[in-house]
Design a protein around this motif. Structure first.
Motif: not given
Length: 205
Positions: A86-94, A123-130
Motif C-alpha cells: 500500500d505504501i513504499v517508503s524511501g529509507t536512508r537508514y537501511k 512502527p516497523g519501518a526504518s525511516d520515519l521522518t523522510g
C-alpha cells in the motif's frame, strides 16, 4: 518516466519554499503543458490540495529540489508490484541508503528523531521522518483523514497510522542529498513541535 514506460503527471505544489520554486515550476508548465506538469498554490494542506488533482492510482510524494532523486521512483514501483504494498517508503537508514551534504548537527538531529520514534512507537519501518514515498491513492486519502499532525511529525504519523489500519509498507534504500540551492525550513521551533507531536502519538497510539 518515458524511458521506463511509466504513465505520469507531475504536480508541483509551492508551500512557501524560499528557493524559487514558483518561477521554475511556471516555466516547466509552459514548456511541457499542464497535462503533464501542473503547478498549484495550496489552499490548506499541500498533500490534500495535490491529491485532489492527481488522476492516477498511485501517488509519489517527494521534495522538488532533487534532495529526492527521481531515479529511485522506478525502484519504488518495482517494490510495490513485488509485494503489492500500500505504501513504499524511501529509507536512508537501511541497506545502501544514506545522507549526503548534511553537517554533523543535522545528522544527529535526524538520527536522534528516528531513534526516539523507533523506541516509543515501534512502527516497523526504518525511516520515519523522510517524505519520499509512494502511496496507493485510496490509502493516502484514508490516512489523510486520520492524521492530525503538522510539519515534520506528519511523515511519522502517516506510517504509524498506516500500521494501525493494517496497510502494508515496503521500503527502498535511497540516497538523500542535501539541497544545493535555497534554505531548509528546519529550526528550533520545528524540533520542539516534533517532540511534542512524538509524545502525543505515543500517548494516543
Amino acid at each position: 518516466f518515458s524511458f521506463s514506460g511509466i504513465d505520469f503527471e507531475i504536480i508541483i505544489i509551492d508551500d512557501g519554499s524560499p528557493d524559487g520554486t514558483q518561477e521554475v515550476a511556471q516555466q516547466l508548465e509552459k514548456i511541457y503543458g499542464s497535462d503533464k506538469i501542473l503547478f498549484l498554490f495550496p489552499s490548506g494542506t499541500a498533500y490534500i490540495h495535490g491529491m485532489k488533482y492527481a488522476t492516477g492510482d498511485f501517488i509519489v510524494i517527494m521534495d522538488a529540489d532533487l534532495s529526492h532523486h527521481p531515479k529511485f521512483i522506478p525502484e519504488f514501483i518495482r517494490k510495490q508490484k513485488e509485494g503489492n504494498f500500500d505504501i513504499v517508503s524511501g529509507t536512508r537508514y537501511k541497506g545502501n541508503g544514506g545522507v549526503y551534504g548534511w553537517d554533523l548537527k543535522r545528522k544527529l538531529i535526524s538520527r536522534g528523531a528516528n531513534f526516539l520514534t523507533q523506541v516509543l512507537l515501534r512502527p516497523g519501518a526504518s525511516d520515519l521522518t523522510g517524505s519520499f514515498r509512494l502511496y496507493r491513492k485510496e490509502v493516502l486519502q484514508k490516512l489523510m483523514e486520520k492524521c492530525v499532525s503538522k510539519g515534520y511529525v506528519f511523515q511519522m504519523e502517516m506510517i504509524v497510522r498506516a500500521r494501525q489500519l493494517g496497510f502494508t509498507v515496503g521500503e527502498v534504500p535511497i540516497s538523500f542529498v542535501d539541497r544545493v540551492y535555497g534554505e531548509s525550513k528546519l529550526g528550533g521551533n520545528e524540533i520542539v513541535s516534533f517532540l511534542k507531536g512524538l509524545l502525543t502519538l505515543f500517548a494516543t497510539t
